[in-house]
Design a protein around this motif. Sequence first.
Motif, PDB file in Angstrom:
ATOM      1  N   ILE A  17       5.771   9.086  -6.849  1.00 23.41           N
ATOM      2  CA  ILE A  17       5.026   7.715  -6.635  1.00 23.41           C
ATOM      3  C   ILE A  17       3.770   8.141  -6.222  1.00 23.41           C
ATOM      4  N   SER A  18       2.908   7.670  -6.901  1.00 22.51           N
ATOM      5  CA  SER A  18       1.378   7.977  -6.420  1.00 22.51           C
ATOM      6  C   SER A  18       0.880   6.157  -6.076  1.00 22.51           C
ATOM      7  N   LEU A  19       0.119   6.268  -5.007  1.00 25.21           N
ATOM      8  CA  LEU A  19      -0.427   4.968  -4.535  1.00 25.21           C
ATOM      9  C   LEU A  19      -1.918   5.221  -4.208  1.00 25.21           C
ATOM     10  N   HIS A  20      -2.597   4.088  -4.448  1.00 26.70           N
ATOM     11  CA  HIS A  20      -4.092   4.051  -4.025  1.00 26.70           C
ATOM     12  C   HIS A  20      -4.085   3.843  -2.708  1.00 26.70           C
ATOM     13  N   ASN A  21      -4.864   4.629  -1.743  1.00 31.28           N
ATOM     14  CA  ASN A  21      -5.009   4.623  -0.576  1.00 31.28           C
ATOM     15  C   ASN A  21      -6.452   3.889  -0.185  1.00 31.28           C
ATOM     16  N   SER A  22      -6.446   2.825   0.358  1.00 33.78           N
ATOM     17  CA  SER A  22      -7.794   2.063   0.697  1.00 33.78           C
ATOM     18  C   SER A  22      -8.646   3.016   1.459  1.00 33.78           C
ATOM     19  N   LEU A  23      -8.032   3.811   2.598  1.00 30.87           N
ATOM     20  CA  LEU A  23      -8.703   4.457   3.559  1.00 30.87           C
ATOM     21  C   LEU A  23      -9.518   5.801   2.913  1.00 30.87           C
ATOM     22  N   THR A  24      -8.723   6.354   1.923  1.00 28.91           N
ATOM     23  CA  THR A  24      -9.623   7.321   1.419  1.00 28.91           C
ATOM     24  C   THR A  24     -10.303   7.065   0.109  1.00 28.91           C
ATOM     25  N   ARG A  25     -10.016   5.917  -0.464  1.00 30.40           N
ATOM     26  CA  ARG A  25     -10.356   5.252  -1.728  1.00 30.40           C
ATOM     27  C   ARG A  25      -9.926   5.898  -2.931  1.00 30.40           C
ATOM     28  N   ARG A  26      -8.723   6.742  -2.828  1.00 31.48           N
ATOM     29  CA  ARG A  26      -8.274   7.710  -3.809  1.00 31.48           C
ATOM     30  C   ARG A  26      -6.804   7.148  -4.247  1.00 31.48           C
ATOM     31  N   THR A  27      -6.372   7.640  -5.321  1.00 29.28           N
ATOM     32  CA  THR A  27      -4.737   7.403  -5.488  1.00 29.28           C
ATOM     33  C   THR A  27      -4.016   8.738  -5.274  1.00 29.28           C
TER      34      THR A  27
ATOM     35  N   LEU B 219      -2.591  -0.075   1.670  1.00 28.27           N
ATOM     36  CA  LEU B 219      -2.693  -0.680   0.301  1.00 28.27           C
ATOM     37  C   LEU B 219      -3.161  -2.001   0.415  1.00 28.27           C
ATOM     38  N   HIS B 220      -4.087  -2.582  -0.268  1.00 27.09           N
ATOM     39  CA  HIS B 220      -4.525  -3.808  -0.334  1.00 27.09           C
ATOM     40  C   HIS B 220      -4.294  -4.537  -1.758  1.00 27.09           C
ATOM     41  N   ASN B 221      -4.074  -5.663  -1.798  1.00 28.83           N
ATOM     42  CA  ASN B 221      -3.858  -6.328  -2.953  1.00 28.83           C
ATOM     43  C   ASN B 221      -5.294  -7.252  -3.004  1.00 28.83           C
ATOM     44  N   GLY B 222      -5.681  -7.640  -4.407  1.00 30.79           N
ATOM     45  CA  GLY B 222      -6.882  -8.440  -4.495  1.00 30.79           C
ATOM     46  C   GLY B 222      -6.137  -9.861  -4.432  1.00 30.79           C
ATOM     47  N   MET B 223      -7.413 -10.767  -4.601  1.00 29.35           N
ATOM     48  CA  MET B 223      -7.261 -12.281  -4.212  1.00 29.35           C
ATOM     49  C   MET B 223      -6.893 -13.027  -5.657  1.00 29.35           C
ATOM     50  N   LEU B 224      -6.493 -14.178  -5.413  1.00 31.87           N
ATOM     51  CA  LEU B 224      -6.529 -15.066  -6.402  1.00 31.87           C
ATOM     52  C   LEU B 224      -8.019 -15.687  -6.791  1.00 31.87           C
ATOM     53  N   THR B 225      -8.133 -16.171  -7.943  1.00 31.29           N
ATOM     54  CA  THR B 225      -9.231 -17.023  -8.098  1.00 31.29           C
ATOM     55  C   THR B 225      -8.451 -18.136  -9.077  1.00 31.29           C
ATOM     56  N   PHE B 226      -9.169 -19.320  -9.249  1.00 30.62           N
ATOM     57  CA  PHE B 226      -8.323 -20.590  -9.630  1.00 30.62           C
ATOM     58  C   PHE B 226      -9.436 -20.972 -10.974  1.00 30.62           C
TER      59      PHE B 226
ATOM     60  N   GLY C 198      -1.194  -8.991 -13.349  1.00 31.78           N
ATOM     61  CA  GLY C 198      -2.408  -8.335 -13.066  1.00 31.78           C
ATOM     62  C   GLY C 198      -2.146  -7.227 -12.323  1.00 31.78           C
ATOM     63  N   HIS C 199      -2.966  -6.195 -12.181  1.00 30.92           N
ATOM     64  CA  HIS C 199      -2.905  -5.023 -11.434  1.00 30.92           C
ATOM     65  C   HIS C 199      -3.204  -5.584 -10.288  1.00 30.92           C
ATOM     66  N   TYR C 200      -2.179  -5.169  -8.854  1.00 30.15           N
ATOM     67  CA  TYR C 200      -2.478  -5.751  -7.752  1.00 30.15           C
ATOM     68  C   TYR C 200      -3.790  -5.552  -7.140  1.00 30.15           C
ATOM     69  N   ARG C 201      -4.329  -4.405  -7.333  1.00 28.37           N
ATOM     70  CA  ARG C 201      -5.773  -4.127  -6.534  1.00 28.37           C
ATOM     71  C   ARG C 201      -6.859  -5.106  -7.103  1.00 28.37           C
ATOM     72  N   GLN C 202      -6.561  -5.730  -8.469  1.00 27.58           N
ATOM     73  CA  GLN C 202      -7.791  -6.561  -8.928  1.00 27.58           C
ATOM     74  C   GLN C 202      -7.610  -7.784  -8.744  1.00 27.58           C
TER      75      GLN C 202
ATOM     76  N   LEU D  41       5.551   1.828 -12.546  1.00 30.67           N
ATOM     77  CA  LEU D  41       5.614   1.355 -11.186  1.00 30.67           C
ATOM     78  C   LEU D  41       5.203   2.612 -10.515  1.00 30.67           C
ATOM     79  N   CYS D  42       5.663   4.036 -10.827  1.00 33.94           N
ATOM     80  CA  CYS D  42       5.370   5.032  -9.897  1.00 33.94           C
ATOM     81  C   CYS D  42       3.831   5.201 -10.118  1.00 33.94           C
ATOM     82  N   ASP D  43       3.135   4.732 -10.965  1.00 37.64           N
ATOM     83  CA  ASP D  43       1.570   4.912 -11.144  1.00 37.64           C
ATOM     84  C   ASP D  43       1.144   3.866 -10.447  1.00 37.64           C
ATOM     85  N   ASP D  44       0.935   4.089  -9.156  1.00 33.65           N
ATOM     86  CA  ASP D  44       0.217   2.971  -8.372  1.00 33.65           C
ATOM     87  C   ASP D  44       0.588   1.462  -8.733  1.00 33.65           C
ATOM     88  N   LEU D  45       1.956   1.260  -8.910  1.00 31.86           N
ATOM     89  CA  LEU D  45       2.623   0.034  -9.117  1.00 31.86           C
ATOM     90  C   LEU D  45       1.804  -0.775 -10.173  1.00 31.86           C
TER      91      LEU D  45
END
Length: 457
Positions: free
Chosen positions: A3-13, A256-263, A297-301, A347-351
Amino acid sequence: MPISLHNSLTRRTEPFVPLDPNRVTMYLCGPTVYNYVHIGNARGPVVFDVLAKLLRRHYPNVVYARNITDVDDKINAAALEQGVGIEAITGKFTDAYREDMARLGIAPPDVEPCATAHIGPIIAMIERLIADGHAYAAEGHVLFDVGSFPAYGRLSGRDTEELIAGARVEVAPYKKSPGDFVLWKPSTPELPGWDSPWGRGRPGWHIECSAMAEKHLGETIDIHAGGNDLLFPHHENEIAQSTCAHGGKTFARQWLHNGMLTFDGRKMSKSLGNVLQLHEMLKHHPAEALRLRLLSGHYRQPLDWSDAAIAQSVSTLDGWYRVLRDLADVPVDSAPLPVPEAIEAALCDDLNTPQALAELAVLADAARVQGTPEAKAALLGGGALLGLLQQDPEAWFKRVDGSAVDAARVEALIEQRQAARAARDFARADAIRAELATMGVAIEDGPQGTRWSVAKA
Ligand SMILES: [Zn+2]
């Protein structure tokens, strides 16, 4: 499959490597229970529910904590306004939150700690921070001394100067520095409060997550998740508190941080009047379609939300459930369902849920064409990991969505129509079909008899 995940702290996957593979820990910041949550607040719980499901496939013991903030100035204001105690507010909206999360197919977290049940650990952590020179008491308040933690601002990429210049930082006479934030604040007699070494008061918001994560998950946790609106100051402050309370130990290894919704392309906000309450939406739309849209959508977007997008999700699920309904008689050994490699890989590819959903569509096509137990099992197994396609296809098509279709009446009308057709009274049969249509019910005659579905959500 790693599993790889994007880390907001290092800004890397980064590859996900838990501290202890026999106890994987994850914390998600939960709701402040003073009202119904809006649809945007459901994105994190849905996305990280999929992550929890994925982690559980890879590790024998995953401890997932999602807290409830049940002491907060917004709760106090709501209680005051309605003339009730805070428990009346928090009890009602905690129940509604759990119910709405369940309807979205979100498994309950392993631990659901609430702040008011952790005042002891909160006070103990604040005392440690004071003793170690990271916090100070002033005028009934306790403040975290941001200057005592050089790494402050690393997560959000803000430096202290920028922070102090920021208009959102509250300047108060009892603060040593404007960037210092509240760990404990005094309560007036009409406000909820607890006795503490600094007088009767209540905890600040940030400290509760640090104290509850420590209590239930340990000093260092594997994954800390939340919406990217919490990155600053909430998560920045959690890092400062926990790291300093634990002698410099890493607090969360992956952020891990998810992006916001726009309407319809605009930010959701009270002033624009486009805040959509999840509780209300669930009365008008199938919960599973909302879940599908939140995963599309991708969770980070950022994710744009619109009625057309919900309709698209309903129609996608119609197609997939139609395949499953056609294969109703094809036997599948349900325990355990296989998880197709392509879904797992996505899913293993940064969800990557959009990729996983594209693979699910491929599996649905294959099941429709092949009609084999294996193809059906693959569709169900892929759906299970995403929390989709687990209901009876008949239930999907006969759902009511608040349009209040009376299933018994529909069945009775269909029977009458069959009788009319058998008697070659086609005018009567057509009249019944028209009556069903005005009820929002579509019927379809086929080799297995007459099927019906709710025509519109
Ligand atoms: Zn938090």
